[in-house]
Design a protein around this motif. Structure first.
Motif, PDB file in Angstrom:
ATOM      1  N   ALA A  35      48.829  91.004  51.278  1.00 47.75           N
ATOM      2  CA  ALA A  35      47.936  92.160  51.097  1.00 47.75           C
ATOM      3  C   ALA A  35      47.685  92.408  49.617  1.00 47.75           C
ATOM      4  N   TYR A  36      48.714  92.260  48.787  1.00 45.46           N
ATOM      5  CA  TYR A  36      48.536  92.449  47.344  1.00 45.46           C
ATOM      6  C   TYR A  36      47.585  91.403  46.772  1.00 45.46           C
ATOM      7  N   ILE A  37      47.723  90.167  47.223  1.00 42.24           N
ATOM      8  CA  ILE A  37      46.842  89.105  46.727  1.00 42.24           C
ATOM      9  C   ILE A  37      45.398  89.396  47.110  1.00 42.24           C
ATOM     10  N   ILE A  38      45.180  89.836  48.351  1.00 43.96           N
ATOM     11  CA  ILE A  38      43.811  90.036  48.839  1.00 43.96           C
ATOM     12  C   ILE A  38      43.201  91.325  48.302  1.00 43.96           C
ATOM     13  N   TRP A  39      43.942  92.443  48.383  1.00 45.30           N
ATOM     14  CA  TRP A  39      43.366  93.746  48.043  1.00 45.30           C
ATOM     15  C   TRP A  39      43.947  94.371  46.780  1.00 45.30           C
ATOM     16  N   GLY A  40      44.724  93.640  46.015  1.00 40.78           N
ATOM     17  CA  GLY A  40      45.383  94.196  44.835  1.00 40.78           C
ATOM     18  C   GLY A  40      44.431  94.633  43.744  1.00 40.78           C
ATOM     19  N   ASP A  41      43.244  94.020  43.679  1.00 44.40           N
ATOM     20  CA  ASP A  41      42.299  94.403  42.630  1.00 44.40           C
ATOM     21  C   ASP A  41      41.720  95.783  42.877  1.00 44.40           C
ATOM     22  N   ARG A  42      41.854  96.302  44.077  1.00 43.66           N
ATOM     23  CA  ARG A  42      41.362  97.655  44.385  1.00 43.66           C
ATOM     24  C   ARG A  42      42.396  98.731  44.063  1.00 43.66           C
ATOM     25  N   LEU A  43      43.616  98.343  43.703  1.00 41.63           N
ATOM     26  CA  LEU A  43      44.682  99.316  43.463  1.00 41.63           C
ATOM     27  C   LEU A  43      44.388 100.227  42.274  1.00 41.63           C
ATOM     28  N   ASP A  44      43.727  99.724  41.244  1.00 42.67           N
ATOM     29  CA  ASP A  44      43.436 100.562  40.080  1.00 42.67           C
ATOM     30  C   ASP A  44      42.543 101.736  40.454  1.00 42.67           C
ATOM     31  N   GLY A  45      41.495 101.474  41.210  1.00 45.38           N
ATOM     32  CA  GLY A  45      40.615 102.565  41.646  1.00 45.38           C
ATOM     33  C   GLY A  45      41.325 103.520  42.578  1.00 45.38           C
ATOM     34  N   PHE A  46      42.152 102.993  43.482  1.00 40.30           N
ATOM     35  CA  PHE A  46      42.907 103.837  44.407  1.00 40.30           C
ATOM     36  C   PHE A  46      43.887 104.727  43.646  1.00 40.30           C
ATOM     37  N   LYS A  47      44.591 104.137  42.671  1.00 38.46           N
ATOM     38  CA  LYS A  47      45.550 104.910  41.878  1.00 38.46           C
ATOM     39  C   LYS A  47      44.837 106.010  41.091  1.00 38.46           C
ATOM     40  N   ARG A  48      43.673 105.697  40.538  1.00 42.90           N
ATOM     41  CA  ARG A  48      42.903 106.687  39.792  1.00 42.90           C
ATOM     42  C   ARG A  48      42.472 107.839  40.702  1.00 42.90           C
ATOM     43  N   ASP A  49      42.005 107.514  41.929  1.00 37.08           N
ATOM     44  CA  ASP A  49      41.587 108.556  42.867  1.00 37.08           C
ATOM     45  C   ASP A  49      42.753 109.433  43.294  1.00 37.08           C
ATOM     46  N   VAL A  50      43.904 108.825  43.550  1.00 35.93           N
ATOM     47  CA  VAL A  50      45.079 109.595  43.959  1.00 35.93           C
ATOM     48  C   VAL A  50      45.541 110.497  42.820  1.00 35.93           C
ATOM     49  N   ASN A  51      45.559 109.985  41.597  1.00 32.91           N
ATOM     50  CA  ASN A  51      45.969 110.808  40.455  1.00 32.91           C
ATOM     51  C   ASN A  51      45.026 111.989  40.254  1.00 32.91           C
ATOM     52  N   ARG A  52      43.736 111.767  40.409  1.00 32.14           N
ATOM     53  CA  ARG A  52      42.767 112.843  40.250  1.00 32.14           C
ATOM     54  C   ARG A  52      42.971 113.912  41.327  1.00 32.14           C
ATOM     55  N   ALA A  53      43.227 113.482  42.567  1.00 32.06           N
ATOM     56  CA  ALA A  53      43.432 114.438  43.657  1.00 32.06           C
ATOM     57  C   ALA A  53      44.710 115.249  43.455  1.00 32.06           C
ATOM     58  N   THR A  54      45.802 114.591  43.071  1.00 35.28           N
ATOM     59  CA  THR A  54      47.047 115.326  42.882  1.00 35.28           C
ATOM     60  C   THR A  54      46.974 116.239  41.663  1.00 35.28           C
ATOM     61  N   ASP A  55      46.249 115.834  40.630  1.00 35.82           N
ATOM     62  CA  ASP A  55      46.071 116.727  39.486  1.00 35.82           C
ATOM     63  C   ASP A  55      45.355 118.002  39.908  1.00 35.82           C
ATOM     64  N   GLY A  56      44.359 117.874  40.774  1.00 35.18           N
ATOM     65  CA  GLY A  56      43.649 119.055  41.257  1.00 35.18           C
ATOM     66  C   GLY A  56      44.543 119.962  42.081  1.00 35.18           C
ATOM     67  N   ILE A  57      45.393 119.366  42.913  1.00 28.60           N
ATOM     68  CA  ILE A  57      46.296 120.160  43.748  1.00 28.60           C
ATOM     69  C   ILE A  57      47.292 120.912  42.875  1.00 28.60           C
ATOM     70  N   PHE A  58      47.911 120.205  41.926  1.00 30.82           N
ATOM     71  CA  PHE A  58      48.930 120.849  41.107  1.00 30.82           C
ATOM     72  C   PHE A  58      48.336 121.800  40.080  1.00 30.82           C
ATOM     73  N   ALA A  59      47.078 121.620  39.721  1.00 29.33           N
ATOM     74  CA  ALA A  59      46.423 122.597  38.849  1.00 29.33           C
ATOM     75  C   ALA A  59      46.300 123.925  39.580  1.00 29.33           C
ATOM     76  N   GLY A  60      46.005 123.871  40.881  1.00 30.10           N
ATOM     77  CA  GLY A  60      45.961 125.095  41.684  1.00 30.10           C
ATOM     78  C   GLY A  60      47.319 125.764  41.764  1.00 30.10           C
ATOM     79  N   CYS A  61      48.377 124.973  41.861  1.00 28.91           N
ATOM     80  CA  CYS A  61      49.727 125.543  41.896  1.00 28.91           C
ATOM     81  C   CYS A  61      50.058 126.221  40.567  1.00 28.91           C
TER      82      CYS A  61
END
Length: 96
Positions: A35-61
């Motif tokens: 799975a890492y070999i096939i879809w690993g190049d998409r991890l950077d975008g996924f990590k960026r999206d997750v970080n942006r979402a969690t930053d928004g959640i914790f900013a509300g906190c």
């Protein structure tokens, strides 16, 4: 100095060897490497999206805790009466 990673999401000899070893040791490890070999190049975008979402959640906190501190519901009382009394006595003793 070589800036390419040894284990990157591509069909390199190192990733193929790790995948084969993963299948021999414990089959889910082999599938994880595949799975890492096939879809690993998409991890950077996924990590960026997750970080942006969690930053928004914790900013509300943070905003909620700032409002609570302004209205006197901050860290002045913990809800544990015995601890609050002890802490007040210790702070008074230290202030002397």
């Amino acid at each position: 100095m070589n800036t390419t990673a040894l284990i990157r999401p591509a069909w390199t000899p190192a990733t193929i060897a790790l995948m084969v070893i993963g299948f021999m040791v414990f089959w889910p490890l082999g599938f994880a490497m595949l799975a890492y070999i096939i879809w690993g190049d998409r991890l950077d975008g996924f990590k960026r999206d997750v970080n942006r979402a969690t930053d928004g959640i914790f900013a509300g906190c943070r905003r909620g805790s700032d409002k609570a501190a302004r209205w006197g519901h901050g860290s002045s009382r913990t809800g544990n009466v015995a601890f609050d009394d002890w802490r007040e006595k210790e702070l008074e003793r230290l202030a002397e």
